[in-house]
Design a protein around this motif. Structure first.
Motif, PDB file in Angstrom:
ATOM      1  N   VAL A  19      -1.650   3.944  -6.094  1.00  0.00           N
ATOM      2  CA  VAL A  19      -0.775   4.138  -4.936  1.00  0.00           C
ATOM      3  C   VAL A  19      -1.445   3.404  -3.779  1.00  0.00           C
ATOM      4  CG1 VAL A  19       0.322   5.809  -3.406  1.00  0.00           C
ATOM      5  CG2 VAL A  19      -0.030   6.385  -5.817  1.00  0.00           C
ATOM      6  N   SER A  20      -0.945   2.218  -3.459  1.00  0.00           N
ATOM      7  CA  SER A  20      -1.667   1.335  -2.541  1.00  0.00           C
ATOM      8  C   SER A  20      -0.749   0.655  -1.547  1.00  0.00           C
ATOM      9  CB  SER A  20      -2.412   0.254  -3.343  1.00  0.00           C
ATOM     10  OG  SER A  20      -1.539  -0.820  -3.652  1.00  0.00           O
ATOM     11  N   PRO A  21      -1.324   0.081  -0.488  1.00  0.00           N
ATOM     12  CA  PRO A  21      -0.513  -0.665   0.480  1.00  0.00           C
ATOM     13  C   PRO A  21       0.127  -1.925  -0.093  1.00  0.00           C
ATOM     14  CG  PRO A  21      -2.593   0.008   1.469  1.00  0.00           C
ATOM     15  CD  PRO A  21      -2.710   0.285  -0.005  1.00  0.00           C
ATOM     16  N   ILE A  22      -0.324  -2.383  -1.269  1.00  0.00           N
ATOM     17  CA  ILE A  22       0.271  -3.589  -1.859  1.00  0.00           C
ATOM     18  C   ILE A  22       1.090  -3.253  -3.104  1.00  0.00           C
ATOM     19  CG2 ILE A  22      -1.400  -5.205  -0.910  1.00  0.00           C
ATOM     20  CD1 ILE A  22      -2.841  -5.188  -3.610  1.00  0.00           C
ATOM     21  N   GLY A  23       1.413  -2.000  -3.266  1.00  0.00           N
ATOM     22  CA  GLY A  23       2.275  -1.632  -4.372  1.00  0.00           C
ATOM     23  C   GLY A  23       1.888  -0.317  -5.006  1.00  0.00           C
ATOM     24  N   ILE A  24       2.883   0.360  -5.545  1.00  0.00           N
ATOM     25  CA  ILE A  24       2.679   1.603  -6.289  1.00  0.00           C
ATOM     26  C   ILE A  24       2.920   1.287  -7.759  1.00  0.00           C
ATOM     27  CG2 ILE A  24       3.492   3.952  -6.651  1.00  0.00           C
ATOM     28  CD1 ILE A  24       4.323   4.036  -3.727  1.00  0.00           C
ATOM     29  N   GLY A  25       1.919   1.549  -8.583  1.00  0.00           N
ATOM     30  CA  GLY A  25       2.008   1.179  -9.986  1.00  0.00           C
ATOM     31  C   GLY A  25       1.259  -0.107 -10.262  1.00  0.00           C
ATOM     32  N   ILE A  26       0.884  -0.304 -11.517  1.00  0.00           N
ATOM     33  CA  ILE A  26       0.007  -1.413 -11.891  1.00  0.00           C
ATOM     34  C   ILE A  26       0.642  -2.770 -11.657  1.00  0.00           C
ATOM     35  CG2 ILE A  26      -1.071  -2.530 -13.894  1.00  0.00           C
ATOM     36  CD1 ILE A  26      -1.786   0.223 -14.907  1.00  0.00           C
ATOM     37  N   GLU A  27       1.881  -2.947 -12.082  1.00  0.00           N
ATOM     38  CA  GLU A  27       2.495  -4.276 -11.999  1.00  0.00           C
ATOM     39  C   GLU A  27       2.669  -4.757 -10.558  1.00  0.00           C
ATOM     40  OE1 GLU A  27       6.380  -6.751 -13.706  1.00  0.00           O
ATOM     41  OE2 GLU A  27       5.961  -4.722 -14.409  1.00  0.00           O
ATOM     42  N   PRO A  28       3.250  -3.947  -9.657  1.00  0.00           N
ATOM     43  CA  PRO A  28       3.351  -4.409  -8.265  1.00  0.00           C
ATOM     44  C   PRO A  28       1.984  -4.660  -7.629  1.00  0.00           C
ATOM     45  CG  PRO A  28       4.818  -2.552  -8.644  1.00  0.00           C
ATOM     46  CD  PRO A  28       3.933  -2.660  -9.854  1.00  0.00           C
ATOM     47  N   PHE A  29       1.024  -3.806  -7.958  1.00  0.00           N
ATOM     48  CA  PHE A  29      -0.338  -3.936  -7.429  1.00  0.00           C
ATOM     49  C   PHE A  29      -0.939  -5.273  -7.853  1.00  0.00           C
ATOM     50  CE2 PHE A  29      -4.959  -2.712  -7.921  1.00  0.00           C
ATOM     51  CZ  PHE A  29      -5.229  -2.513  -6.576  1.00  0.00           C
ATOM     52  N   TRP A  30      -0.876  -5.585  -9.136  1.00  0.00           N
ATOM     53  CA  TRP A  30      -1.449  -6.840  -9.620  1.00  0.00           C
ATOM     54  C   TRP A  30      -0.686  -8.052  -9.095  1.00  0.00           C
ATOM     55  CZ3 TRP A  30      -5.401  -9.423 -10.697  1.00  0.00           C
ATOM     56  CH2 TRP A  30      -5.302 -10.688 -11.281  1.00  0.00           C
ATOM     57  N   GLY A  39      -1.375  -6.084   2.270  1.00  0.00           N
ATOM     58  CA  GLY A  39      -0.682  -4.858   2.630  1.00  0.00           C
ATOM     59  C   GLY A  39      -0.983  -4.403   4.046  1.00  0.00           C
ATOM     60  N   VAL A  40      -1.730  -5.225   4.789  1.00  0.00           N
ATOM     61  CA  VAL A  40      -2.091  -4.874   6.163  1.00  0.00           C
ATOM     62  C   VAL A  40      -0.984  -5.337   7.109  1.00  0.00           C
ATOM     63  CG1 VAL A  40      -3.757  -5.218   8.021  1.00  0.00           C
ATOM     64  CG2 VAL A  40      -4.550  -4.990   5.646  1.00  0.00           C
ATOM     65  N   ALA A  41      -0.449  -4.414   7.888  1.00  0.00           N
ATOM     66  CA  ALA A  41       0.657  -4.718   8.797  1.00  0.00           C
ATOM     67  C   ALA A  41       0.660  -3.683   9.917  1.00  0.00           C
ATOM     68  CB  ALA A  41       1.985  -4.691   8.047  1.00  0.00           C
ATOM     69  N   GLY A  56      -2.752  -1.455  10.195  1.00  0.00           N
ATOM     70  CA  GLY A  56      -3.473  -0.806   9.103  1.00  0.00           C
ATOM     71  C   GLY A  56      -2.830  -1.098   7.768  1.00  0.00           C
ATOM     72  N   GLY A  57      -3.505  -0.703   6.702  1.00  0.00           N
ATOM     73  CA  GLY A  57      -2.967  -0.833   5.352  1.00  0.00           C
ATOM     74  C   GLY A  57      -2.209   0.430   4.995  1.00  0.00           C
ATOM     75  N   GLU A  58      -0.906   0.391   5.108  1.00  0.00           N
ATOM     76  CA  GLU A  58      -0.045   1.562   4.948  1.00  0.00           C
ATOM     77  C   GLU A  58       0.730   1.477   3.638  1.00  0.00           C
ATOM     78  OE1 GLU A  58       2.154   3.495   8.478  1.00  0.00           O
ATOM     79  OE2 GLU A  58       3.580   2.061   7.640  1.00  0.00           O
ATOM     80  N   VAL A  59       0.837   2.606   2.916  1.00  0.00           N
ATOM     81  CA  VAL A  59       1.630   2.632   1.685  1.00  0.00           C
ATOM     82  C   VAL A  59       3.093   2.829   2.077  1.00  0.00           C
ATOM     83  CG1 VAL A  59       1.870   3.624  -0.620  1.00  0.00           C
ATOM     84  CG2 VAL A  59      -0.356   3.672   0.529  1.00  0.00           C
ATOM     85  N   LYS A  60       3.742   1.730   2.409  1.00  0.00           N
ATOM     86  CA  LYS A  60       5.084   1.799   2.992  1.00  0.00           C
ATOM     87  C   LYS A  60       6.130   2.308   2.010  1.00  0.00           C
ATOM     88  CE  LYS A  60       4.219  -1.796   6.458  1.00  0.00           C
ATOM     89  NZ  LYS A  60       4.082  -0.823   7.557  1.00  0.00           N
ATOM     90  N   ARG A 257     -13.682  -3.816  10.776  1.00  0.00           N
ATOM     91  CA  ARG A 257     -12.941  -3.160   9.700  1.00  0.00           C
ATOM     92  C   ARG A 257     -11.486  -2.960  10.070  1.00  0.00           C
ATOM     93  NH1 ARG A 257     -15.914   2.201   8.660  1.00  0.00           N
ATOM     94  NH2 ARG A 257     -17.626   1.205   9.777  1.00  0.00           N
ATOM     95  N   VAL A 258     -10.658  -2.758   9.044  1.00  0.00           N
ATOM     96  CA  VAL A 258      -9.238  -2.460   9.215  1.00  0.00           C
ATOM     97  C   VAL A 258      -8.964  -1.136   8.522  1.00  0.00           C
ATOM     98  CG1 VAL A 258      -6.892  -3.171   8.619  1.00  0.00           C
ATOM     99  CG2 VAL A 258      -8.552  -4.884   9.388  1.00  0.00           C
ATOM    100  N   VAL A 259      -8.261  -0.236   9.184  1.00  0.00           N
ATOM    101  CA  VAL A 259      -7.986   1.082   8.612  1.00  0.00           C
ATOM    102  C   VAL A 259      -6.914   0.980   7.535  1.00  0.00           C
ATOM    103  CG1 VAL A 259      -8.700   2.317  10.692  1.00  0.00           C
ATOM    104  CG2 VAL A 259      -6.314   1.600  10.437  1.00  0.00           C
ATOM    105  N   GLY A 260      -6.850   1.986   6.688  1.00  0.00           N
ATOM    106  CA  GLY A 260      -5.863   1.980   5.618  1.00  0.00           C
ATOM    107  C   GLY A 260      -5.746   3.339   4.953  1.00  0.00           C
ATOM    108  N   GLU A 261      -4.884   3.408   3.960  1.00  0.00           N
ATOM    109  CA  GLU A 261      -4.693   4.621   3.167  1.00  0.00           C
ATOM    110  C   GLU A 261      -4.423   4.210   1.728  1.00  0.00           C
ATOM    111  OE1 GLU A 261      -1.237   6.821   4.378  1.00  0.00           O
ATOM    112  OE2 GLU A 261       0.138   5.150   4.012  1.00  0.00           O
ATOM    113  N   GLY A 262      -4.670   5.130   0.803  1.00  0.00           N
ATOM    114  CA  GLY A 262      -4.385   4.830  -0.592  1.00  0.00           C
ATOM    115  C   GLY A 262      -5.037   5.827  -1.524  1.00  0.00           C
ATOM    116  N   ALA A 263      -4.677   5.735  -2.792  1.00  0.00           N
ATOM    117  CA  ALA A 263      -5.236   6.612  -3.820  1.00  0.00           C
ATOM    118  C   ALA A 263      -5.158   5.919  -5.163  1.00  0.00           C
ATOM    119  CB  ALA A 263      -4.470   7.939  -3.873  1.00  0.00           C
TER     120      ALA A 263
END
Length: 439
Positions: A19-30, A39-41, A56-60, A257-263
């Protein structure tokens, strides 16, 4: 259990939940990693954050509606007891179990455990505002009166307030949902959490106390109070103007540094158990290391901490530095810590190999989510190595002579060596590292 039977066990990765700022799930992430999509915006969910320009890097993609209807649909009745950090972590665990094709009806729940990391979780100002106002007199006519908190302030707090912000609650919700009755633990080691929970879970599996460990981390620094703290540290990047170019690990012109969120959650499993159930194996955990180094004044010694953690992980894995295919760096983007990390890599790998070994820094895509960073960054390498590729680092335009590293940039780098050393460090000088061989 005998020493010989313990040494015969192997710990493998049989599922990943991202679960990331550049995608949720393996395929979108990769796909984002491979195409260089940041994913920084500017933040859409937290307009009041104190990071420069609210960047910041937000899981939009993780909206309240998406949480209820997609990622936490089966737990929607429990959402009122979860802050956003908890939701991200639990969602990543559910994705990992789905990715592992694990049928919970067939597992031995006494041998299913959890190791989960998180940051200390803070309430947003609006959550506390009404209760705080009640302790300040009418129209804020007096300073905050602590003696009024019990009779006047606390009754204004939402009933589930405490449960929404406890860092052990991700593991709690996951264990309830999966009926995991094996060893369960929660760790709050900030940026070092990811590698440390992997190490703890690995040792539980190696000594035969579980067959599977749901192992992950969630975290955020993209938070009204936390960004204020970060701003006071004085090392948040405010340049360049384009948000996606703000995080510049090891670059000469890095500004902070740039702030962010994710798991991210990994399902770690005893190899024999994984093979019996026909699971696909994504990687093998070879070893981990952790250390904390400061001088007698309490000042963190980042170089020594990072070098010690990496050396310990290599020793635990039984590998030489020249057997590592690439380093997945902490790559924070600050002047001092990037230099210390570069020096530590040279301390461990030597002057020659230290300049040659490929280095990638996923924070350039994600920002820094604190406890959430370690497992997310490791996942970037594990997934990339399935394609025989090392993910590139964004925004590495001008090499810094003070950081003489072979930073992968531009396109993903082809490799036949599928062993990665991933490393992280906290602002207090606690470092951790993991060695994984992708399969």
């Amino acid at each position: 259990m005998s020493a010989s039977s313990a040494s015969a066990r192997e710990v493998v990765i049989s599922g990943l939940g991202v679960v990331s700022p550049i995608g949720i799930g393996i395929e979108p992430f990769w796909n984002s990693l491979a195409s260089g999509k940041s994913g920084v915006a500017r933040s859409e969910f937290f307009p009041g954050v104190a990071s420069p320009d609210c960047v910041g890097g937000e899981v939009k993609d993780f909206t309240d509606e998406a949480a209820r209807k997609i990622y936490l649909k089966e737990l929607r009745k429990s959402l009122k007891a979860m802050c956003r950090e908890i939701q991200l972590g639990v969602a990543s665990a559910m994705l990992a179990l789905k990715h592992a094709e694990l049928n919970l009806d067939t597992v031995d729940h006494e041998r299913l455990g959890i190791e989960f990391g998180a940051n200390l979780m803070l309430s947003a100002p609006d959550i506390l505002a009404s209760a705080a106002d009640a302790c300040c007199g009418e129209n804020h006519s007096k300073p905050f009166a602590f003696e009024d908190w019990g009779p006047k302030g606390l009754p204004r707090m939402e009933p589930l307030w405490l449960l929404r912000y406890l860092p052990n609650m991700p593991a709690c919700h996951i264990s309830i949902t999966t009926d995991a009755r094996g060893p369960t633990n929660s760790l709050t080691m900030d940026d070092a959490s990811g590698n440390i929970v992997i190490g703890e879970a690995m040792r539980i599996l190696l000594r035969g106390s579980a067959d599977m460990m749901i192992t992950g981390c969630t975290g955020t620094t993209l938070h009204p109070i936390k960004t204020l703290h970060m701003a006071l540290f004085g090392d948040l990047a405010s340049t360049p103007a384009e948000p996606e170019k703000r995080c510049r690990p090891f670059d000469l012109h890095r500004a902070g540094r740039v702030v962010g969120e994710g798991a991210c959650t990994l399902l770690l499993e005893d190899r024999a158990h994984a093979e019996r159930r026909g699971a696909r194996i994504w990687g093998k955990v070879l070893g981990t290391g952790a250390t904390c180094v400061s001088d007698k004044t309490g000042t963190p010694q980042f170089r020594k901490a990072l070098a010690s953690a990496m050396a310990s992980a290599l020793q635990a894995a039984g590998l030489r530095p020249d057997q590592i295919g690439h380093v997945n760096a902490h790559g924070l983007g600050t002047q001092a810590i990037d230099i210390a990390e570069s020096q530590a890599i040279h301390d461990v790998f030597g002057a020659d190999l230290g300049r040659k070994i490929p280095v990638t820094a996923p924070k350039s895509y994600l920002g820094n989510s604190g406890a959430g960073s370690g497992t997310l960054e490791l996942a970037a390498s594990v997934i990339g190595l399935q394609h025989g590729l090392i993910p590139p680092t964004l925004n590495y335009d001008t090499p810094d002579p003070a950081c003489p590293l072979n930073v992968v940039r531009g396109e993903p780098l082809a490799t036949s060596n599928k062993v990665v050393l991933s490393v992280n460090v906290t602002r207090f000088g606690q470092a951790s590292a993991t060695v994984v061989e992708a399969i």
